[in-house]
Design a protein around this motif. Structure first.
Motif, short mmCIF file in Angstrom:
data_model
loop_
_atom_site.label_atom_id
_atom_site.label_comp_id
_atom_site.label_asym_id
_atom_site.label_seq_id
_atom_site.Cartn_x
_atom_site.Cartn_y
_atom_site.Cartn_z
N GLY A 8 55.47 -56.46 56.67
CA GLY A 8 54.25 -57.21 56.99
C GLY A 8 53.03 -56.29 57.13
N LEU A 9 53.23 -54.99 56.95
CA LEU A 9 52.10 -54.05 57.03
C LEU A 9 51.14 -54.30 55.88
N ASP A 10 49.83 -54.20 56.17
CA ASP A 10 48.85 -54.28 55.11
C ASP A 10 48.62 -52.85 54.60
N ILE A 11 49.03 -52.57 53.38
CA ILE A 11 48.97 -51.19 52.86
C ILE A 11 47.50 -50.74 52.68
N ALA A 12 46.63 -51.70 52.38
CA ALA A 12 45.22 -51.36 52.13
C ALA A 12 44.63 -50.63 53.34
N GLY A 13 44.02 -49.48 53.06
CA GLY A 13 43.36 -48.70 54.11
C GLY A 13 44.29 -47.78 54.90
N LYS A 14 45.59 -47.90 54.68
CA LYS A 14 46.53 -47.05 55.42
C LYS A 14 46.55 -45.63 54.82
N ASP A 15 46.91 -44.66 55.66
CA ASP A 15 47.17 -43.31 55.16
C ASP A 15 48.63 -43.25 54.74
N VAL A 16 48.86 -42.96 53.45
CA VAL A 16 50.23 -42.86 52.94
C VAL A 16 50.47 -41.43 52.46
N THR A 17 51.55 -40.85 52.90
CA THR A 17 51.94 -39.53 52.37
C THR A 17 53.25 -39.69 51.60
N VAL A 18 53.25 -39.18 50.38
CA VAL A 18 54.46 -39.18 49.55
C VAL A 18 54.91 -37.73 49.43
N VAL A 19 56.17 -37.46 49.73
CA VAL A 19 56.70 -36.10 49.60
C VAL A 19 57.63 -36.09 48.39
N GLY A 20 57.26 -35.31 47.38
CA GLY A 20 57.98 -35.31 46.10
C GLY A 20 57.04 -35.88 45.05
N ALA A 21 56.90 -35.15 43.94
CA ALA A 21 55.89 -35.54 42.95
C ALA A 21 56.49 -35.63 41.55
N SER A 22 57.72 -36.13 41.43
CA SER A 22 58.33 -36.24 40.10
C SER A 22 57.72 -37.41 39.33
N ASN A 23 57.91 -37.36 38.00
CA ASN A 23 57.42 -38.46 37.17
C ASN A 23 58.20 -39.74 37.43
N LEU A 24 59.47 -39.59 37.87
CA LEU A 24 60.34 -40.75 38.06
C LEU A 24 60.07 -41.49 39.36
N VAL A 25 59.77 -40.73 40.42
CA VAL A 25 59.66 -41.36 41.74
C VAL A 25 58.32 -41.07 42.42
N GLN A 49 52.44 -35.89 59.35
CA GLN A 49 52.10 -36.37 60.70
C GLN A 49 50.98 -37.39 60.71
N LYS A 50 50.13 -37.38 59.67
CA LYS A 50 48.98 -38.31 59.68
C LYS A 50 49.32 -39.63 58.97
N ALA A 51 50.56 -39.74 58.45
CA ALA A 51 50.88 -40.89 57.58
C ALA A 51 51.27 -42.13 58.38
N ASP A 52 50.58 -43.24 58.08
CA ASP A 52 51.02 -44.53 58.61
C ASP A 52 52.28 -44.97 57.86
N ILE A 53 52.32 -44.61 56.57
CA ILE A 53 53.50 -44.89 55.74
C ILE A 53 53.91 -43.57 55.10
N LEU A 54 55.17 -43.21 55.31
CA LEU A 54 55.66 -41.93 54.81
C LEU A 54 56.80 -42.19 53.83
N ILE A 55 56.63 -41.72 52.59
CA ILE A 55 57.64 -41.95 51.55
C ILE A 55 58.24 -40.60 51.17
N LEU A 56 59.55 -40.49 51.29
CA LEU A 56 60.21 -39.21 51.03
C LEU A 56 61.02 -39.27 49.76
#
Ligand code: NAD
Length: 282
Positions: free
Chosen positions: A154-171, A201-208
């Motif tokens: 139910g989180l509204d992603i718009a405006g959130k700080d998202v950090t993604v760890v891993g930068a592959s083309n697949l994921v 630490q600053k991520a509202d949404i953290l994707i690993l």
């Protein structure tokens, strides 16, 4: 705070239930059965297991599936010829070539040979290009599953700080792009990132999606964050995520387990993309 567990199996089941209704309608009302061809080269046990799971999932939803299992020493040309044949088959709407391929085969060449309209993995540059500029296209299955899991919070992603760890083309890269398109402010980290904790630490949404078991500890996570763990690494025979689950679940707001989080969503979104391919073909 103890995090709510995001149950990937239940979310996947829910989406598959809705897909089954759509597929039944296609079969009964339009005389069209969605068809997926899965191509495997060689005998990598993990790849074989994935391919079998995909074929089984298709059957469960009443879809048609073909499995093509080629020898490890199959020539690149033989694989390209098979893909061309599948491109021309009217009963096949999606083609999936299980990666990784043996070293003597050029993966890029293989991806480029798949008809973009049947590229349900979303790896063809026409699809990745369209995706990046916001034109409707096949979205790679794992990041797409990540988005669906976040939506259940139910989180509204718009405006959130998202950090993604891993930068592959697949994921990692497509996950970051998807979050950007949802209106998030995105930070994309990788193995050259100097101070990973500063960004997590600053991520509202953290994707690993690094493939480093236990990389993310509680001190690296913002209180109440939504933590989505794509990582799967076998450690002493057990699947481990990138998150130190036991400590992080005491700090996060939501968290996905490994296994049972992102994993079930990947195949589900493959089925979803195949149904979309039928709609585009008709
Ligand atoms: P990859 O090896 O292609 O990419 C890993 C990325 O993580 C790279 O960008 C690398 O720079 C980065 N990285 C590695 N170590 C890091 C570190 N210590 N700190 C920061 N960044 C780091 O892997 P991939 O194909 O993107 O897969 C990532 C993980 O996700 C793997 O564990 C894989 O098994 C898993 N995966 C799971 C699913 C699923 O359905 N659950 C699907 C695909 C991949």
């Amino acid at each position: 705070m103890t995090a709510k567990i995001i149950d990937g199996k239940a979310v996947a089941q829910d989406i598959r239930g809705k897909l089954k209704q759509e597929i039944d309608h296609m079969i009964n009302e339009q005389g069209m059965t969605p068809g997926l061809a899965v191509v495997l080269v060689g005998n990598n046990p993990a790849s074989e297991a994935y391919v079998n799971m995909k074929a089984k999932a298709c059957q469960e939803l009443g879809m048609y599936s073909e499995k093509h299992h080629l020898e490890a020493d199959t020539t690149e040309q033989a694989l390209l010829d098979l893909i061309e044949k599948l491109n021309g088959k009217a009963d096949i709407h999606g083609i999936l070539v299980q990666l990784p391929l043996p070293e003597h085969i050029d993966t890029t060449k293989v991806i480029l040979t798949i008809d973009p309209k049947k590229d349900v993995d979303g790896f063809h540059p026409i699809n990745t290009g369209n995706f990046h500029i916001g034109i409707e296209s096949f979205i790679p299955c794992t990041p797409y599953g990540v988005l669906k899991l976040i939506e259940t919070t139910g989180l509204d992603i718009a405006g959130k700080d998202v950090t993604v760890v891993g930068a592959s083309n697949l994921v990692g890269k497509p996950a970051a792009m998807l979050m950007l398109q949802e209106g998030a402010t995105v930070t994309l980290c990788h193995k050259m990132t100097h101070d990973l904790a500063l960004h997590t630490q600053k991520a509202d949404i953290l994707i690993l999606a690094a493939g480093c078991p236990g990389l993310i500890t509680a001190g690296m996570v913002k209180e109440g964050a939504c933590v989505i763990d794509v990582g799967t690494t076998k450690v002493a025979g057990k699947l481990k995520g990138d998150v130190d689950f036991e400590t992080v679940k005491e700090k996060a707001g939501w968290i996905t387990p490994v296994p049972g989080g992102v994993g079930p969503m990947t195949i589900t979104m493959l089925l979803y993309n195949t149904v979309q391919a039928v709609k585009q073909a008709t």
